[in-house]
Design a protein around this motif. Structure first.
Motif, mmCIF file in Angstrom:
data_model
loop_
_atom_site.group_PDB
_atom_site.id
_atom_site.type_symbol
_atom_site.label_atom_id
_atom_site.label_comp_id
_atom_site.label_asym_id
_atom_site.label_seq_id
_atom_site.Cartn_x
_atom_site.Cartn_y
_atom_site.Cartn_z
ATOM 1 N N TYR A 1 0.843 -1.202 0.000
ATOM 2 C CA TYR A 1 0.000 0.000 0.000
ATOM 3 C C TYR A 1 0.872 1.242 0.000
ATOM 4 O O TYR A 1 0.662 2.156 -0.789
ATOM 5 N N SER B 1 0.505 2.957 -3.555
ATOM 6 C CA SER B 1 -0.643 3.838 -3.491
ATOM 7 C C SER B 1 -0.308 5.211 -2.938
ATOM 8 O O SER B 1 -0.968 6.173 -3.275
ATOM 9 N N HIS C 1 -6.448 6.329 -4.753
ATOM 10 C CA HIS C 1 -7.288 5.923 -3.623
ATOM 11 C C HIS C 1 -8.530 5.182 -4.108
ATOM 12 O O HIS C 1 -8.897 4.143 -3.561
ATOM 13 N N GLN C 2 -9.188 5.722 -5.107
ATOM 14 C CA GLN C 2 -10.402 5.091 -5.630
ATOM 15 C C GLN C 2 -10.102 3.700 -6.182
ATOM 16 O O GLN C 2 -10.875 2.761 -5.958
ATOM 17 N N HIS D 1 -9.590 1.355 -3.220
ATOM 18 C CA HIS D 1 -10.879 1.052 -2.579
ATOM 19 C C HIS D 1 -11.682 0.074 -3.421
ATOM 20 O O HIS D 1 -12.300 -0.856 -2.879
ATOM 21 N N HIS D 2 -11.653 0.251 -4.715
ATOM 22 C CA HIS D 2 -12.364 -0.680 -5.609
ATOM 23 C C HIS D 2 -11.788 -2.087 -5.485
ATOM 24 O O HIS D 2 -12.529 -3.070 -5.379
ATOM 25 N N ILE E 1 -10.094 -3.407 -2.992
ATOM 26 C CA ILE E 1 -10.395 -3.979 -1.675
ATOM 27 C C ILE E 1 -11.857 -4.418 -1.622
ATOM 28 O O ILE E 1 -12.164 -5.510 -1.129
ATOM 29 N N SER E 2 -12.755 -3.601 -2.139
ATOM 30 C CA SER E 2 -14.178 -3.970 -2.157
ATOM 31 C C SER E 2 -14.401 -5.261 -2.937
ATOM 32 O O SER E 2 -15.170 -6.133 -2.513
#
Length: 146
Positions: free
Chosen positions: A18, A22, A109-110, A113-114, A116-117
């Motif tokens: 990360y 990221s 970030h987006q 998050h995608h 991880i989701s």
């Protein structure tokens, strides 16, 4: 190796990945922007702010914010201006290049998050609840040792 050791190893791998992928933005000039600087850009995207406001929002010291802002200013991502009523107060805002970099960081970030989701959706509701409980406990370890 115990299961606990395996979990710690996997958590370390996630944190390192990360941080490496990221949270560091490489600009066209190969100058790197660290996590603090990238988050400052994102904060300044929504409004101009003073050193104090940035430090309070990010829960960092004023000297840490000053150092990060100095680097961003040096590279042309942030500009400063004195407050019209209080000449001691300096407001920071993004330059057009700073806006581009903030948007790039926001996209990273987006994407994370995608990803991880999508990964979490592979688990059942019960497994997700267990993961959440585990993460909450991990995030509160420091509270138990204060």
């Amino acid at each position: 190796m115990s299961e606990s050791d395996n979990i710690i190893q996997e958590l370390n791998t996630f944190v390192q990945t990360y941080a490496a992928n990221s949270e560091v933005i490489r600009t066209a000039t190969t100058q790197q922007i660290n996590a603090t600087q990238a988050h400052l850009l994102m904060l300044l995207q929504s409004q101009n702010a003073t050193n104090t406001v940035l430090a309070d929002t990010m829960k960092l010291t004023k000297p840490a914010i000053t150092k990060a802002i100095k680097n961003l200013t040096t590279h042309g991502y942030v500009t400063s201006s004195k407050d019209a009523t209080d000449k001691r107060s300096i407001h920071y805002s993004l330059t057009p290049e700073g806006v581009k970099l903030a948007l790039q960081h926001e996209q990273l970030h987006q994407n994370l998050h995608h990803d991880i989701s999508a990964t979490v959706s592979d688990f059942t509701s019960e497994q997700q609840a267990t993961i959440m409980t585990f993460l909450k406990h991990i995030n509160h370890l420091k509270d138990n040792h204060s």
